[in-house]
Design a protein around this motif. Structure first.
Motif, PDB file in Angstrom:
ATOM      1  N   SER A 129       0.849  -1.199   0.000  1.00 12.55           N
ATOM      2  CA  SER A 129       0.000   0.000   0.000  1.00 12.55           C
ATOM      3  C   SER A 129       0.881   1.244   0.000  1.00 12.55           C
ATOM      4  CB  SER A 129      -0.874  -0.002   1.250  1.00 12.55           C
ATOM      5  OG  SER A 129      -0.052   0.254   2.379  1.00 12.55           O
ATOM      6  N   PRO A 130       0.411   2.336  -0.609  1.00  9.66           N
ATOM      7  CA  PRO A 130       1.215   3.574  -0.665  1.00  9.66           C
ATOM      8  C   PRO A 130       1.651   4.031   0.722  1.00  9.66           C
ATOM      9  CG  PRO A 130      -0.744   3.775  -2.045  1.00  9.66           C
ATOM     10  CD  PRO A 130      -0.867   2.469  -1.319  1.00  9.66           C
ATOM     11  N   GLY A 131       0.773   3.851   1.692  1.00  5.93           N
ATOM     12  CA  GLY A 131       1.116   4.304   3.041  1.00  5.93           C
ATOM     13  C   GLY A 131       2.316   3.542   3.580  1.00  5.93           C
ATOM     14  N   ARG A 132       2.295   2.245   3.392  1.00  7.91           N
ATOM     15  CA  ARG A 132       3.386   1.391   3.880  1.00  7.91           C
ATOM     16  C   ARG A 132       4.675   1.788   3.165  1.00  7.91           C
ATOM     17  NH1 ARG A 132       5.576  -1.371   6.938  1.00  7.91           N
ATOM     18  NH2 ARG A 132       5.891  -3.622   7.056  1.00  7.91           N
ATOM     19  N   GLN A 133       4.550   2.005   1.854  1.00  8.85           N
ATOM     20  CA  GLN A 133       5.729   2.405   1.082  1.00  8.85           C
ATOM     21  C   GLN A 133       6.305   3.706   1.618  1.00  8.85           C
ATOM     22  OE1 GLN A 133       5.513   2.418  -3.150  1.00  8.85           O
ATOM     23  NE2 GLN A 133       4.597   0.381  -3.289  1.00  8.85           N
ATOM     24  N   GLN A 134       5.392   4.623   1.939  1.00  8.96           N
ATOM     25  CA  GLN A 134       5.867   5.922   2.431  1.00  8.96           C
ATOM     26  C   GLN A 134       6.634   5.769   3.735  1.00  8.96           C
ATOM     27  OE1 GLN A 134       2.721   8.813   2.774  1.00  8.96           O
ATOM     28  NE2 GLN A 134       3.077   9.406   0.617  1.00  8.96           N
ATOM     29  N   ASP A 135       6.096   4.940   4.626  1.00  6.30           N
ATOM     30  CA  ASP A 135       6.775   4.716   5.905  1.00  6.30           C
ATOM     31  C   ASP A 135       8.202   4.239   5.687  1.00  6.30           C
ATOM     32  OD1 ASP A 135       4.542   5.441   7.177  1.00  6.30           O
ATOM     33  OD2 ASP A 135       3.896   3.391   7.754  1.00  6.30           O
ATOM     34  N   LEU A 136       8.293   3.204   4.863  1.00 10.00           N
ATOM     35  CA  LEU A 136       9.621   2.619   4.640  1.00 10.00           C
ATOM     36  C   LEU A 136      10.529   3.625   3.935  1.00 10.00           C
ATOM     37  CD1 LEU A 136       8.460  -0.940   3.595  1.00 10.00           C
ATOM     38  CD2 LEU A 136       9.801  -0.371   5.623  1.00 10.00           C
ATOM     39  N   GLN A 137       9.938   4.343   2.997  1.00  6.25           N
ATOM     40  CA  GLN A 137      10.704   5.348   2.260  1.00  6.25           C
ATOM     41  C   GLN A 137      11.290   6.379   3.225  1.00  6.25           C
ATOM     42  OE1 GLN A 137      12.426   5.822  -0.677  1.00  6.25           O
ATOM     43  NE2 GLN A 137      10.532   5.350  -1.763  1.00  6.25           N
ATOM     44  N   ARG A 138      10.480   6.817   4.176  1.00  4.57           N
ATOM     45  CA  ARG A 138      10.957   7.802   5.152  1.00  4.57           C
ATOM     46  C   ARG A 138      12.135   7.248   5.935  1.00  4.57           C
ATOM     47  NH1 ARG A 138       5.894  10.195   5.739  1.00  4.57           N
ATOM     48  NH2 ARG A 138       5.149   8.491   7.067  1.00  4.57           N
ATOM     49  N   GLY A 139      11.975   5.994   6.376  1.00  2.00           N
ATOM     50  CA  GLY A 139      13.073   5.355   7.117  1.00  2.00           C
ATOM     51  C   GLY A 139      14.339   5.301   6.284  1.00  2.00           C
ATOM     52  N   PHE A 140      14.171   4.953   5.037  1.00  2.00           N
ATOM     53  CA  PHE A 140      15.323   4.852   4.137  1.00  2.00           C
ATOM     54  C   PHE A 140      16.008   6.206   3.982  1.00  2.00           C
ATOM     55  CE2 PHE A 140      17.198   4.978  -0.128  1.00  2.00           C
ATOM     56  CZ  PHE A 140      18.024   3.881  -0.069  1.00  2.00           C
ATOM     57  N   GLN A 141      15.187   7.268   3.817  1.00  2.00           N
ATOM     58  CA  GLN A 141      15.755   8.606   3.693  1.00  2.00           C
ATOM     59  C   GLN A 141      16.602   8.952   4.913  1.00  2.00           C
ATOM     60  OE1 GLN A 141      15.982  10.260   1.093  1.00  2.00           O
ATOM     61  NE2 GLN A 141      14.612   8.919  -0.047  1.00  2.00           N
ATOM     62  N   ARG A 142      16.093   8.587   6.072  1.00  2.00           N
ATOM     63  CA  ARG A 142      16.846   8.887   7.295  1.00  2.00           C
ATOM     64  C   ARG A 142      18.202   8.174   7.267  1.00  2.00           C
ATOM     65  NH1 ARG A 142      13.337   7.142  11.407  1.00  2.00           N
ATOM     66  NH2 ARG A 142      15.202   6.577  12.570  1.00  2.00           N
ATOM     67  N   LEU A 143      18.162   6.931   6.863  1.00  2.00           N
ATOM     68  CA  LEU A 143      19.417   6.171   6.775  1.00  2.00           C
ATOM     69  C   LEU A 143      20.378   6.845   5.796  1.00  2.00           C
ATOM     70  CD1 LEU A 143      18.093   2.498   6.446  1.00  2.00           C
ATOM     71  CD2 LEU A 143      19.224   3.497   8.444  1.00  2.00           C
ATOM     72  N   ALA A 144      19.839   7.202   4.636  1.00  2.00           N
ATOM     73  CA  ALA A 144      20.685   7.758   3.588  1.00  2.00           C
ATOM     74  C   ALA A 144      21.252   9.104   3.992  1.00  2.00           C
ATOM     75  CB  ALA A 144      19.892   7.874   2.287  1.00  2.00           C
ATOM     76  N   GLU A 145      20.406   9.914   4.618  1.00  2.00           N
ATOM     77  CA  GLU A 145      20.874  11.263   4.949  1.00  2.00           C
ATOM     78  C   GLU A 145      21.870  11.257   6.086  1.00  2.00           C
ATOM     79  OE1 GLU A 145      17.169  13.209   5.483  1.00  2.00           O
ATOM     80  OE2 GLU A 145      16.801  13.173   3.305  1.00  2.00           O
ATOM     81  N   SER A 146      21.891  10.179   6.837  1.00  2.00           N
ATOM     82  CA  SER A 146      22.808  10.145   7.972  1.00  2.00           C
ATOM     83  C   SER A 146      24.251  10.013   7.513  1.00  2.00           C
ATOM     84  CB  SER A 146      22.459   8.980   8.901  1.00  2.00           C
ATOM     85  OG  SER A 146      22.893   7.773   8.314  1.00  2.00           O
ATOM     86  N   ASP A 147      24.453   9.707   6.257  1.00  2.00           N
ATOM     87  CA  ASP A 147      25.827   9.570   5.757  1.00  2.00           C
ATOM     88  C   ASP A 147      26.059  10.541   4.602  1.00  2.00           C
ATOM     89  OD1 ASP A 147      28.264   8.917   4.807  1.00  2.00           O
ATOM     90  OD2 ASP A 147      27.885   6.763   4.593  1.00  2.00           O
ATOM     91  N   PRO A 148      26.746  11.645   4.860  1.00  2.00           N
ATOM     92  CA  PRO A 148      26.933  12.668   3.810  1.00  2.00           C
ATOM     93  C   PRO A 148      27.661  12.122   2.578  1.00  2.00           C
ATOM     94  CG  PRO A 148      28.236  13.174   5.785  1.00  2.00           C
ATOM     95  CD  PRO A 148      27.361  12.024   6.127  1.00  2.00           C
ATOM     96  N   GLU A 149      28.487  11.097   2.780  1.00  2.00           N
ATOM     97  CA  GLU A 149      29.229  10.528   1.645  1.00  2.00           C
ATOM     98  C   GLU A 149      28.292  10.004   0.555  1.00  2.00           C
ATOM     99  OE1 GLU A 149      32.617   9.599   1.115  1.00  2.00           O
ATOM    100  OE2 GLU A 149      33.372  10.805   2.795  1.00  2.00           O
ATOM    101  N   LEU A 150      27.119   9.597   0.976  1.00  2.00           N
ATOM    102  CA  LEU A 150      26.192   8.994   0.032  1.00  2.00           C
ATOM    103  C   LEU A 150      25.544  10.024  -0.883  1.00  2.00           C
ATOM    104  CD1 LEU A 150      24.463   6.277   2.232  1.00  2.00           C
ATOM    105  CD2 LEU A 150      25.850   5.882   0.209  1.00  2.00           C
ATOM    106  N   ALA A 151      25.730  11.308  -0.539  1.00  2.00           N
ATOM    107  CA  ALA A 151      25.100  12.364  -1.337  1.00  2.00           C
ATOM    108  C   ALA A 151      25.577  12.328  -2.784  1.00  2.00           C
ATOM    109  CB  ALA A 151      25.397  13.725  -0.714  1.00  2.00           C
TER     110      ALA A 151
END
Ligand SMILES: [Zn+2]
Lengths: 551, 359
Positions: free
Chosen positions: B157-179
């Motif tokens: 469901s879109p809602g579930r996807q959004q939740d996971l997406q948000r979590g993923f963004q947090r993971l990604a943003e925590s490492d500036p090298e990944l930018a």
């Protein structure tokens, strides 16, 4: 009456040991020199006879055969001259040799090529080459190549004299480095760029292909010699273009349409994959690229001369593209049958191009061989080839039937056994059928190869002449099949270690079945200025793109 | 000087193919060629002596293209000796079987060592130097193929996807090298294509070198798995992206394929292809360790618990262990998934727990 035997020439009893023969040869030669020095030279015919004797019974393997022939001749009552006692004194060159040439100076005799190498020797060279190349991170490979070439050239004898190879390792190394660089660029462009860009690169590189081929033919010819005279190659870039480009374009068209088909999905088991296997196997003959002197060059599989880069490369390409597609799609997913149907336009185009390509291939082989042979020269003497395009088609059709036949057999076998086995309990039967069909498939492939190689060689050499002298080639399909299949099996079983023996075995067979027909002494009459060639770049690039990094 | 047995040879002048029988002798380091119109004298320094190559006659080449062809044997050896000629080291080694066997052993060891250590080391040096844009192009192609053949759109469901997406963004943003990976650093939802009753790929998540992380519905639907555990797996995949493991792997298998093609390609393309396939590496144990360590560090940075990764691993393992049992009874070899490309789960779980157990 009949010609004296070689033993008689040397004044030895029939069946004398090899050491005796060699000693007698040396003694006779010395005597010859002595006479020359004292101003009373013996006739050249004696020298010819002596050399012929040395070539024939100074070599253990040939001697064995010759001895057998002698015995057979005697048994059939053909040769009643069994009196070696006539020539007891070895201080004189066999007097019997003198009356012989009186018959007819122009009488043609058969000069067989001879290969004196052995697998054990070549193995030691090969393994040393391999080790040094690894230790030097590839730098030594240029020297390795020269050693390998020299081994095969020098061990190939014609009328007692060896061929030689003169490639300059430093030039080869430079060529290899450049070729390696290009190869990396090329293969990364294949990997990293989208297909259209890559096709563009291919098209842009197209004019380079004839140049590479022409350069590599020149390099090989000019760096091979016989009796101190170099070979040469006079084919021009323009002729190379005319010979190669139509076929290359055809191939690119096929690749392109195959790619389009792969993109739009066809039944995967059916498409390019199986096609690739077939073509790839057909095309991957064992690679003897550079291990024979140019005069023997046509002994190779004709699509291996490097001249058909286009053809071979295209197969590599196709294999690469498809393998890539397969890997990506197929590695994890094993069974997939129901698919959206392919774009019929591309499928038809691919079929058409494959048809076109298979129709063109014999013609292409024909013209590439004509190009190669008709511009080849030994000193001032030119090679002339009268190969017939019909023969190429005949050979291609018969050779093509063999794998087809074996595949049909396998298909029948499978359907019959599937019906017979029906329900359950099939492991042992199934495995044996599986093995049997594998063997059948390979047999089909090797038969096709052996037939093509043997028949093409025969066609090419029997229709080729050097000045007014003809060649004769009598390779047989069965012999070659045994050799190719045996080499493959043993190489496989020994994890590649048998490779040097395999190469030697093939080289020996090829030499043994090629002869030059010329009056004795005719080989002494060539003369010419030597051209040399130190630009290995063309050859090395051609090789690299042929994936010939074998040591 | 040495007149033990005279050395006879055939002389060619380099201008014609005519043979001239001659006799060779050595005198004070100078070769004498007798038998021509006049005796020719050549100092050893001006002679190129060919290496012994089997039973082939050897050649003594003079500067002007002329040469002598001599049968191998005692006489020639004596002559060369008298001239003061020494065979090269390579030749002396080539002549001995003992050396050949040693060379063979060394070749095998070098190849094994090269594959085991040299190749990963080299790939590790090269991978970081490959521009992100190149990896992006590469990944786009792979993703396209995967989408076409193996994956279908997610049914989350879109809602579930959004939740996971948000979590993923947090993971990604925590490492500036990944930018550096830009917009391609994204979480993609997919479902494994089902084929004729076979289950296809199981629960899985994987990273492409360009930065895309693909999460399959099957993993999200795994029994008892929590969102935190899913994010822990995603953090692990980001570890692969960040350390460029995909690229390393690609380089390694390309080189392995090129080497096998060079060695076996002459025998048969099919055989060399098989060999290359056998050498093709999944992520190595070291890479997994690195990715686990990266995931643990990321989770700690975000105040999450590395234990989530350990328990996610265990759940995956339990799933596959169960599947394997039932699959073996039906059709073997049907299931491939995360753990196949991720070996030694037990050991990894223990390592994570050992290092972060206190938390
Ligand atoms: Zn991993």
């Amino acid at each position: 009456m009949s010609m004296p035997t070689h033993y008689q020439t040397l004044g030895l009893p029939e069946g004398a040991g090899i050491d005796e023969v060699r000693a007698a040869c040396n003694k006779a030669l010395q005597h010859f020199i002595q006479q020359q020095r004292t101003g009373a030279p013996l006739p050249m015919e004696d020298f010819e006879a002596l050399q012929a004797a040395r070539a024939e019974i100074g070599d253990p393997r040939r001697k064995a055969r010759y001895d057998q022939e002698l015995a057979a001749r005697r048994a059939s009552g053909d040769g009643n001259r069994t009196t070696p006692a006539l020539f007891s004194g070895a201080t004189t060159i066999a007097p019997a040799a003198k009356p012989a040439p009186s018959q007819n100076a122009d009488e043609v005799s058969e000069h067989r090529f001879q290969f004196t190498g052995s697998g054990g020797e070549y193995f030691r060279i090969w393994i040393t080459n391999l080790l040094y190349t690894l230790l030097t991170l590839g730098m030594y490979s240029a020297w390795a190549k020269v050693r390998r070439e020299q081994y095969f050239h020098r061990n190939t004898l014609l009328d007692g004299s060896g061929f030689d190879y003169h490639g300059n390792p430093v030039a080869i190394l430079k060529g290899r480095m450049l070729a390696g660089l290009l190869l990396v660029i090329y293969s990364s462009s294949q990997r990293f760029f989208p297909w259209p860009v890559y096709t563009g690169v291919l098209l842009l590189a197209l004019p380079l292909l004839p140049w590479l081929v022409q350069r590599s033919l020149v390099f090989r010819a000019r760096n091979s010699s016989y009796r101190g005279l170099r070979f040469d190659f006079h084919g021009s870039y323009r002729t190379a273009c005319a010979t190669l480009l139509p076929y290359a374009l055809c191939t690119i068209f096929m690749l392109w349409s195959a790619h389009m088909v792969a993109e739009t999905e066809v039944e995967p088991e059916y498409t390019p994959q199986s096609l690739r296997f077939q073509i790839a196997e057909d095309m991957t003959q064992t690679n003897h690229q550079e291990t024979t002197p140019p005069i023997l060059l046509a002994q190779q599989e004709p699509w291996e001369t490097g001249a058909d880069d286009g053809a071979r490369k295209s197969v590599d390409e196709l294999a690469g593209i498809l393998a890539k597609a397969r890997q990506e799609e197929g590695a994890k997913e094993s069974a997939r049958k129901k698919l959206p149907s392919p774009d019929p336009k591309y499928a038809i185009m691919m079929l058409l191009s494959i048809l076109l390509l298979s129709l063109c291939t014999p013609w292409f082989l024909y013209s590439i061989n004509r190009f190669r042979l008709n511009h080849l020269a030994f000193a001032h003497a030119r090679f002339r080839s009268h190969i017939r395009v019909g023969a190429f088609y005949r050979i291609a059709i018969i050779a093509g039937l063999m794998p087809t036949l074996s595949m049909t057999l396998v298909a029948i076998l499978f359907s019959v056994s599937a019906a017979a086995i029906g329900a359950g309990r099939f492991s042992a039967v199934f495995i044996s059928i599986f093995l049997l069909s594998g063997a059948l498939l390979y047999l089909g492939i090797f038969s096709g190869q052996a037939y093509t190689q043997s028949q093409l060689n025969n066609e090419i050499w029997n229709e080729t002449e050097l000045e007014k002298y003809h060649f004769s080639s009598d390779q047989s399909f069965q012999d070659l099949l045994l050799i190719l299949a045996g080499n493959f099996l043993l190489t496989l079983l020994t994890l590649g270690l048998y490779w040097p023996w395999a190469k030697v075995r093939l080289a020996r067979y090829r030499a043994d079945h090629l002869a030059l027909l010329a009056p004795s002494g005719a080989l002494d009459e060539f003369a010419g200025q030597n051209s040399t060639d130190d630009r290995a770049i063309g050859e090395e690039i051609a090789d690299a793109f042929d994936f010939d990094i074998a040591l | 000087m040495s007149s033990s047995s005279p050395c006879v040879a055939v002389y060619f002048d380099g201008q014609s193919s005519r043979r001239h029988p001659v006799e060779l002798a050595a005198e004070a380091g100078v070769l004498q060629v007798a038998g021509l119109a006049e005796i020719r004298r050549v100092p050893l320094a001006a002679i190129r002596v060919s290496e012994p190559q089997g039973r082939a006659p050897r050649t003594l080449r003079f500067g002007d293209g002329a040469y002598c062809e001599v049968e191998q044997g005692e006489a020639l050896l004596d002559l060369l000796d008298a001239l003061g000629y020494r065979e090269s080291g390579v030749v002396r080694l080539q002549g001995r079987w003992r050396w050949s066997v040693m060379a063979l052993a060394m070749v095998v060891m070098l190849l094994a060592a090269g594959y085991q250590w040299g190749l990963p080391w080299g790939a590790k040096q090269i991978a970081p130097r490959i521009p992100v844009s190149t990896m992006a192009q590469l990944s786009d192609g792979v993703l396209e193929t995967l989408d076409k053949h193996m994956l279908s759109p997610s049914s989350l469901s879109p809602g579930r996807q959004q939740d996971l997406q948000r979590g993923f963004q947090r993971l990604a943003e925590s490492d500036p090298e990944l930018a550096a990976y830009g917009a391609r650093l994204q979480l993609l939802f997919r479902r494994a294509k089902r084929v004729r009753g076979a289950s296809g790929i199981g629960p899985n998540a994987f990273a492409l070198p360009g930065g895309q992380v693909v999460l399959l519905d099957e993993l999200v639907a795994l029994k008892d798995i929590s969102d935190d555990e899913i994010l822990a797996v995603l953090a692990h995949e980001l570890g692969h992206v960040r350390q460029r493991h995909g690229m390393q792997q690609l380089i390694q298998s390309s080189v392995a394929a090129a080497v096998t093609a060079a060695y076996l390609g002459d025998v048969s393309i099919a055989v060399s292809g098989l060999a290359a396939l056998a050498l093709e590496s999944a992520y190595s144990r070291d890479m997994e360790r690195e990715a686990d360590a990266y995931a643990a560090a990321t989770l700690l940075r975000l105040n999450a618990n590395p234990e989530d990764l350990a328990s996610a691993l265990e759940k995956l393992e339990a799933f596959y262990a169960g599947k394997e049992k039932s699959a073996k009874e039906e059709e073997p070899g049907k299931y491939t998934g995360w753990l196949d490309s991720h070996p030694d789960t037990r050991e990894r779980v223990m390592r994570i727990r050992r290092q972060h157990g206190g938390k």
